[in-house]
Design a protein around this motif. Sequence first.
Motif, short mmCIF file in Angstrom:
data_model
loop_
_atom_site.label_atom_id
_atom_site.label_comp_id
_atom_site.label_asym_id
_atom_site.label_seq_id
_atom_site.Cartn_x
_atom_site.Cartn_y
_atom_site.Cartn_z
N SER A 290 -19.37 -162.37 67.28
CA SER A 290 -19.48 -163.69 66.65
C SER A 290 -18.90 -163.71 65.24
O SER A 290 -18.57 -164.77 64.71
N LYS B 183 -27.31 -168.37 63.13
CA LYS B 183 -26.46 -167.18 63.27
C LYS B 183 -27.12 -166.16 64.19
O LYS B 183 -26.45 -165.56 65.06
N TYR C 290 -21.76 -173.26 57.92
CA TYR C 290 -23.07 -173.56 58.51
C TYR C 290 -23.76 -172.28 58.97
O TYR C 290 -24.97 -172.10 58.76
N LEU C 291 -23.01 -171.39 59.59
CA LEU C 291 -23.60 -170.13 60.07
C LEU C 291 -24.03 -169.25 58.89
O LEU C 291 -25.06 -168.55 58.97
N PHE D 280 -14.25 -167.38 63.24
CA PHE D 280 -13.40 -168.16 62.36
C PHE D 280 -11.96 -167.66 62.35
O PHE D 280 -11.01 -168.45 62.33
N ILE E 280 -15.82 -178.27 72.72
CA ILE E 280 -15.42 -178.16 71.31
C ILE E 280 -14.53 -179.34 70.91
O ILE E 280 -14.81 -180.08 69.99
N LYS F 172 -16.29 -175.68 58.26
CA LYS F 172 -17.64 -176.22 58.20
C LYS F 172 -18.59 -175.42 59.08
O LYS F 172 -19.74 -175.16 58.71
N TYR F 173 -18.10 -175.04 60.26
CA TYR F 173 -18.96 -174.28 61.17
C TYR F 173 -19.25 -172.89 60.61
O TYR F 173 -20.39 -172.40 60.68
N ASP G 30 -12.95 -178.30 60.48
CA ASP G 30 -14.12 -178.18 61.35
C ASP G 30 -14.54 -176.71 61.47
O ASP G 30 -15.74 -176.40 61.49
N GLY G 31 -13.54 -175.84 61.56
CA GLY G 31 -13.84 -174.40 61.64
C GLY G 31 -14.49 -173.89 60.38
O GLY G 31 -15.44 -173.08 60.43
N ARG H 14 -19.52 -174.92 76.63
CA ARG H 14 -19.76 -175.63 75.38
C ARG H 14 -18.48 -176.38 75.00
O ARG H 14 -17.42 -175.77 74.83
#
Length: 376
Positions: free
Chosen positions: A261, A318, A310-311, A265, A296, A306-307, A303-304, A294
Amino acid sequence: MRKIIYKFLTKLPTKYVTSGIILIVLLFAYGIIGSHFIMGLNLVDSIYYSVSTMATVGYGDYIPTTGIQKIFATTLALSGVALLAYVFNIILTNFQERMSEYSKGARKMRKIGRMDDYYILCGYGRVGKVVFQELNKRKQSVIIFDKDTEATEDLVEDENVVVINKDATENNLISKAINDKCRSVIISTGDDVTNLFIVLTIRETNPDAWIVSRASKIENISRLKKAGADKIVSPEVIGGKDLYFESAKPHILRLTVQHSSDEIFDEFKTIAKFNCNLENIDYHIPGIETPLSREINTMNLDDGKKYANYLRKNKDAKNALDNLYNTVNNIHSHLISGPDHATFDKLIKELEKHETILGKNLTNKEIMEITKKRKE
């Protein structure tokens, strides 16, 4: 009111030019008969007098003297001027409208020529609007054919959207718009006969075009297939969104990869770098054929970012994502749409630098066998 005026003007020329010419013929006959019986002229002189009076030339060689002769000459002259002016005005208006339409059509064709890649959408009805929304969301260039001006009046044309309010089969118009830059043709009208005719028109001159057609009735699917459609879609079964995916199949890649994970990014940046769109992600649980999907639907690098932020700020999210990746042994698949196969090849080579590529366009069953072995 604008629509009523538009319809009136478009129907006016053909109808009234014909009526005007008939009235001129009748007036000419009135002039000849009146000249003979009222003015006392022979046939040749009657024709001459009628033409000169209707055209208001009036050389003066025949002068009305009595009251009835003057009334006849006045009515003939006034009627002639009015009718000739009316007919010529209508003919001029019709000519100007046709020239304007030709000029507008030429500008649209030049705009199409400047497009790098585009889709052709035939029919902007209930289903066509859904297809257009999917294409527009992905910033795809679209040429829309729909002869109903009211249906497309809310569309805003720009460098990526061209609306042609004509029958797609008229003068093989659609065949002229299909070339190497045309990705796919999507036929979404609600009339299967119209769809069939469009398919046949395209296939006559474009045997290699990728055609996806809507079928309103299931029994017409086989007919459209025989006519040359590559894919036939029933909206009752899968809807407008899947019309887009079927049309984009030559430009869709399902890439099965393995990475942690923490590399999400970096992977997203690579996909965005090649102007590709990440449609969805499938997570493959070992031993289970059907993956967890999922959606996308983005290629926006913001957007990437921001994600990723966020994590970083939400440890629980996370940890949940890390647990999901551990469960699937970091194996998942990306559905990616892009310009062409050459771009996909470059994308794969770039991704191989920082993650493991397990395969492309694999079936769920093939991926299940891979997850079993990797788990062991």
